[in-house]
Design a protein around this motif. Sequence first.
Motif, PDB file in Angstrom:
ATOM      1  N   TYR A   3      12.594 -19.144 -21.692  1.00 23.48           N
ATOM      2  CA  TYR A   3      11.602 -18.085 -21.595  1.00 23.48           C
ATOM      3  C   TYR A   3      12.222 -16.690 -21.635  1.00 23.48           C
ATOM      4  CZ  TYR A   3       8.212 -21.581 -20.020  1.00 23.48           C
ATOM      5  OH  TYR A   3       7.381 -22.666 -19.932  1.00 23.48           O
ATOM      6  N   LYS A   4      13.526 -16.588 -21.547  1.00 20.26           N
ATOM      7  CA  LYS A   4      14.134 -15.283 -21.337  1.00 20.26           C
ATOM      8  C   LYS A   4      14.001 -14.396 -22.559  1.00 20.26           C
ATOM      9  CE  LYS A   4      18.413 -15.361 -20.221  1.00 20.26           C
ATOM     10  NZ  LYS A   4      19.703 -15.274 -19.545  1.00 20.26           N
ATOM     11  N   LEU A   5      13.624 -13.151 -22.325  1.00 23.33           N
ATOM     12  CA  LEU A   5      13.542 -12.176 -23.398  1.00 23.33           C
ATOM     13  C   LEU A   5      14.943 -11.688 -23.745  1.00 23.33           C
ATOM     14  CD1 LEU A   5      10.541 -10.073 -22.068  1.00 23.33           C
ATOM     15  CD2 LEU A   5      10.487 -11.995 -23.659  1.00 23.33           C
ATOM     16  N   ILE A   6      15.178 -11.412 -25.015  1.00 26.94           N
ATOM     17  CA  ILE A   6      16.510 -11.004 -25.460  1.00 26.94           C
ATOM     18  C   ILE A   6      16.958  -9.747 -24.740  1.00 26.94           C
ATOM     19  CG2 ILE A   6      17.809 -10.162 -27.451  1.00 26.94           C
ATOM     20  CD1 ILE A   6      16.108 -11.989 -29.188  1.00 26.94           C
ATOM     21  N   ALA A   7      16.075  -8.764 -24.605  1.00 24.01           N
ATOM     22  CA  ALA A   7      16.471  -7.504 -23.967  1.00 24.01           C
ATOM     23  C   ALA A   7      16.881  -7.706 -22.525  1.00 24.01           C
ATOM     24  CB  ALA A   7      15.320  -6.505 -24.037  1.00 24.01           C
ATOM     25  N   ALA A   8      16.284  -8.689 -21.878  1.00 27.03           N
ATOM     26  CA  ALA A   8      16.584  -8.894 -20.463  1.00 27.03           C
ATOM     27  C   ALA A   8      17.983  -9.425 -20.251  1.00 27.03           C
ATOM     28  CB  ALA A   8      15.568  -9.847 -19.849  1.00 27.03           C
ATOM     29  N   GLY A   9      18.555 -10.047 -21.235  1.00 23.11           N
ATOM     30  CA  GLY A   9      19.900 -10.590 -21.080  1.00 23.11           C
ATOM     31  C   GLY A   9      20.943  -9.523 -20.847  1.00 23.11           C
ATOM     32  N   ALA A  10      20.630  -8.304 -21.238  1.00 24.61           N
ATOM     33  CA  ALA A  10      21.576  -7.205 -21.033  1.00 24.61           C
ATOM     34  C   ALA A  10      21.406  -6.531 -19.692  1.00 24.61           C
ATOM     35  CB  ALA A  10      21.400  -6.166 -22.137  1.00 24.61           C
ATOM     36  N   LEU A  11      20.434  -6.988 -18.886  1.00 27.65           N
ATOM     37  CA  LEU A  11      20.223  -6.391 -17.579  1.00 27.65           C
ATOM     38  C   LEU A  11      21.239  -6.938 -16.599  1.00 27.65           C
ATOM     39  CD1 LEU A  11      16.338  -6.398 -17.408  1.00 27.65           C
ATOM     40  CD2 LEU A  11      17.871  -4.647 -18.272  1.00 27.65           C
ATOM     41  N   ASP A  72      25.032 -12.341 -20.238  1.00 27.47           N
ATOM     42  CA  ASP A  72      23.934 -13.299 -20.344  1.00 27.47           C
ATOM     43  C   ASP A  72      24.135 -14.358 -19.256  1.00 27.47           C
ATOM     44  OD1 ASP A  72      21.654 -14.449 -21.274  1.00 27.47           O
ATOM     45  OD2 ASP A  72      22.510 -15.224 -23.125  1.00 27.47           O
ATOM     46  N   PHE A  73      23.082 -15.069 -18.918  1.00 29.24           N
ATOM     47  CA  PHE A  73      23.186 -16.027 -17.825  1.00 29.24           C
ATOM     48  C   PHE A  73      22.175 -17.152 -18.009  1.00 29.24           C
ATOM     49  CE2 PHE A  73      20.189 -12.750 -16.790  1.00 29.24           C
ATOM     50  CZ  PHE A  73      19.112 -13.411 -16.224  1.00 29.24           C
ATOM     51  N   TYR A  74      22.491 -18.283 -17.386  1.00 28.40           N
ATOM     52  CA  TYR A  74      21.567 -19.413 -17.386  1.00 28.40           C
ATOM     53  C   TYR A  74      20.428 -19.099 -16.421  1.00 28.40           C
ATOM     54  CZ  TYR A  74      25.089 -22.191 -19.846  1.00 28.40           C
ATOM     55  OH  TYR A  74      25.990 -22.667 -20.765  1.00 28.40           O
ATOM     56  N   GLY A  75      19.259 -18.827 -16.968  1.00 27.15           N
ATOM     57  CA  GLY A  75      18.113 -18.484 -16.147  1.00 27.15           C
ATOM     58  C   GLY A  75      16.975 -17.956 -16.999  1.00 27.15           C
ATOM     59  N   ASN A  76      15.783 -17.891 -16.420  1.00 31.77           N
ATOM     60  CA  ASN A  76      14.601 -17.448 -17.138  1.00 31.77           C
ATOM     61  C   ASN A  76      13.724 -16.594 -16.232  1.00 31.77           C
ATOM     62  OD1 ASN A  76      14.780 -18.783 -19.819  1.00 31.77           O
ATOM     63  ND2 ASN A  76      14.789 -20.645 -18.600  1.00 31.77           N
TER      64      ASN A  76
END
Length: 235
Positions: A3-11, A72-76
């Motif tokens: 479910y993770k949005l691409i932009a959120a991976g950089a947070l 990036d991380f394992y999570g949603n």
Amino acid sequence: MNYKLIAAGALLGSTAILGSAFAHESRVLPADKNSVRLTVGFHVEPAFEDSFNAIDVILYTYDKACPLDKTDFYGNVIDTGGTKGNADPDTVNLKVDALYLNSQTPPTGPNGNIAPPGIIKSLTITNYSPLTEAYGDAGTYNSWLRPTHPGNTAKGGAYGFHVYGTVHAGPSSYKCEGDSAETPIAARTAKIDAYYVCGNGSFTPPHSFGCISAIQPFPGLNTDSYTPNTSYYTH
């Protein structure tokens, strides 16, 4: 399912990988299985006195960093809107107290769960504006308010939030760059009790959310229609 949005991976990923593209503070908090990541800040940055704003409460599951890309991380996202009807849906039962403090003082405790000294006033804003998931922004929840006083290093005063309650994330999966298959993400429940303070009150410096400042008048003067308040505790 991822479910993770691409932009959120950089947070913000974890306390070891803290980094943000916007003025929010993030912490990885324990759950009964692995962790959740709670990110807090003002919805509108920069935040101005007497302008409508909201708290951003951004929720993710968090297990570990991806092997090739540590940001990036394992999570949603924990998405109450996207998991309705599932056998084990995501649920968010959180309250938020808005805080006004004497100064930008960090909380203490293992995860910022002990209130900082100098809280002058608090209000449970979710009693008036319950946390609602933002339209088109899964995992982000807002409660609205209008800050009435400035808070900055020069003049004193500071804003903070106390987020508390429970969060549950149903099972999902995630695939990092370079992975050959999806990795299962276990369901989890977290009891949240965390204080966040703006500016120098960050529990995870140098990352923080901005304090409230007086808005710049233009083209007239403050005396034409708007006069900034002094810090609340000076009244």
